[in-house]
Design a protein around this motif. Structure first.
Motif, PDB file in Angstrom:
ATOM      1  N   PRO A   1       0.831  -1.203   0.000  1.00 26.35           N
ATOM      2  CA  PRO A   1       0.000   0.000   0.000  1.00 26.35           C
ATOM      3  C   PRO A   1       0.868   1.257   0.000  1.00 26.35           C
ATOM      4  O   PRO A   1       1.897   1.315   0.669  1.00 26.35           O
ATOM      5  N   MET A   2       0.426   2.240  -0.764  1.00 27.78           N
ATOM      6  CA  MET A   2       1.087   3.535  -0.752  1.00 27.78           C
ATOM      7  C   MET A   2       0.028   4.626  -0.714  1.00 27.78           C
ATOM      8  O   MET A   2      -1.093   4.428  -1.175  1.00 27.78           O
ATOM      9  N   VAL A   3       0.393   5.741  -0.124  1.00 23.33           N
ATOM     10  CA  VAL A   3      -0.484   6.897  -0.085  1.00 23.33           C
ATOM     11  C   VAL A   3       0.158   7.992  -0.915  1.00 23.33           C
ATOM     12  O   VAL A   3       1.380   8.137  -0.923  1.00 23.33           O
ATOM     13  N   ALA A   4      -0.656   8.738  -1.647  1.00 24.36           N
ATOM     14  CA  ALA A   4      -0.162   9.865  -2.434  1.00 24.36           C
ATOM     15  C   ALA A   4      -1.038  11.077  -2.159  1.00 24.36           C
ATOM     16  O   ALA A   4      -2.271  10.973  -2.067  1.00 24.36           O
ATOM     17  N   TRP A   5      -0.393  12.205  -2.027  1.00 32.55           N
ATOM     18  CA  TRP A   5      -1.074  13.484  -1.804  1.00 32.55           C
ATOM     19  C   TRP A   5      -1.716  13.932  -3.104  1.00 32.55           C
ATOM     20  O   TRP A   5      -1.124  13.832  -4.175  1.00 32.55           O
ATOM     21  N   ARG A   6      -2.932  14.412  -3.040  1.00 30.72           N
ATOM     22  CA  ARG A   6      -3.619  14.877  -4.252  1.00 30.72           C
ATOM     23  C   ARG A   6      -3.001  16.158  -4.813  1.00 30.72           C
ATOM     24  O   ARG A   6      -3.069  16.390  -6.016  1.00 30.72           O
ATOM     25  N   GLN A   7      -2.445  16.985  -3.947  1.00 31.87           N
ATOM     26  CA  GLN A   7      -1.740  18.180  -4.409  1.00 31.87           C
ATOM     27  C   GLN A   7      -0.363  17.751  -4.918  1.00 31.87           C
ATOM     28  O   GLN A   7       0.165  16.742  -4.484  1.00 31.87           O
ATOM     29  N   HIS A   8       0.209  18.533  -5.781  1.00 29.32           N
ATOM     30  CA  HIS A   8       1.546  18.196  -6.256  1.00 29.32           C
ATOM     31  C   HIS A   8       2.576  19.026  -5.518  1.00 29.32           C
ATOM     32  O   HIS A   8       2.422  20.227  -5.373  1.00 29.32           O
ATOM     33  N   GLY A   9       3.590  18.344  -5.012  1.00 23.85           N
ATOM     34  CA  GLY A   9       4.669  18.979  -4.278  1.00 23.85           C
ATOM     35  C   GLY A   9       5.207  18.020  -3.241  1.00 23.85           C
ATOM     36  O   GLY A   9       4.541  17.054  -2.860  1.00 23.85           O
ATOM     37  N   PRO A  10       6.416  18.266  -2.766  1.00 24.67           N
ATOM     38  CA  PRO A  10       7.047  17.336  -1.833  1.00 24.67           C
ATOM     39  C   PRO A  10       6.759  17.604  -0.357  1.00 24.67           C
ATOM     40  O   PRO A  10       7.074  16.772   0.476  1.00 24.67           O
ATOM     41  N   LYS A  11       6.155  18.752  -0.019  1.00 26.26           N
ATOM     42  CA  LYS A  11       6.010  19.118   1.396  1.00 26.26           C
ATOM     43  C   LYS A  11       4.591  19.548   1.737  1.00 26.26           C
ATOM     44  O   LYS A  11       4.296  20.744   1.796  1.00 26.26           O
ATOM     45  N   PRO A  12       3.721  18.590   1.998  1.00 25.63           N
ATOM     46  CA  PRO A  12       2.356  18.942   2.402  1.00 25.63           C
ATOM     47  C   PRO A  12       2.342  19.526   3.816  1.00 25.63           C
ATOM     48  O   PRO A  12       3.274  19.304   4.592  1.00 25.63           O
TER      49      PRO A  12
END
Length: 87
Positions: free
Chosen positions: A22-33
């Motif tokens: 399993p992996m999670v990905a941020w919907r926004q693009h960028g390395p620092k949410p």
């Protein structure tokens, strides 16, 4: 063609096509949410991983190796590396 477990306005959780974990990905693009988004995403990833690995131990790997400019994290169980080569 991968299994999806969770999707909301902040992130999605699915099996990584490369690692088969399993992996999670941020919907926004960028390395620092923002910290609150990171807490939410890691929480969803841990929830999914606990179900997927049926109580076996796992670790959360937040190192963004192949996609360093888009926040994502993997939940890795003990056998993840060997499982990659059995497919």
């Amino acid at each position: 063609m991968t299994t999806w477990y969770h999707e909301d306005e902040t992130c999605w959780v699915a099996d990584c096509e490369v690692c088969d974990v399993p992996m999670v990905a941020w919907r926004q693009h960028g390395p620092k949410p923002p910290d609150e988004d990171v807490q939410h995403m890691i929480g969803e990833l841990e929830r999914v991983a606990a179900e997927r690995f049926e109580g076996r131990s796992f670790t959360v790997d937040r190192v963004m190796r192949q996609i360093p400019d888009h926040f994502h994290a993997h939940a890795r169980d003990e056998g993840w590396w060997l499982r990659r080569f059995r497919r």
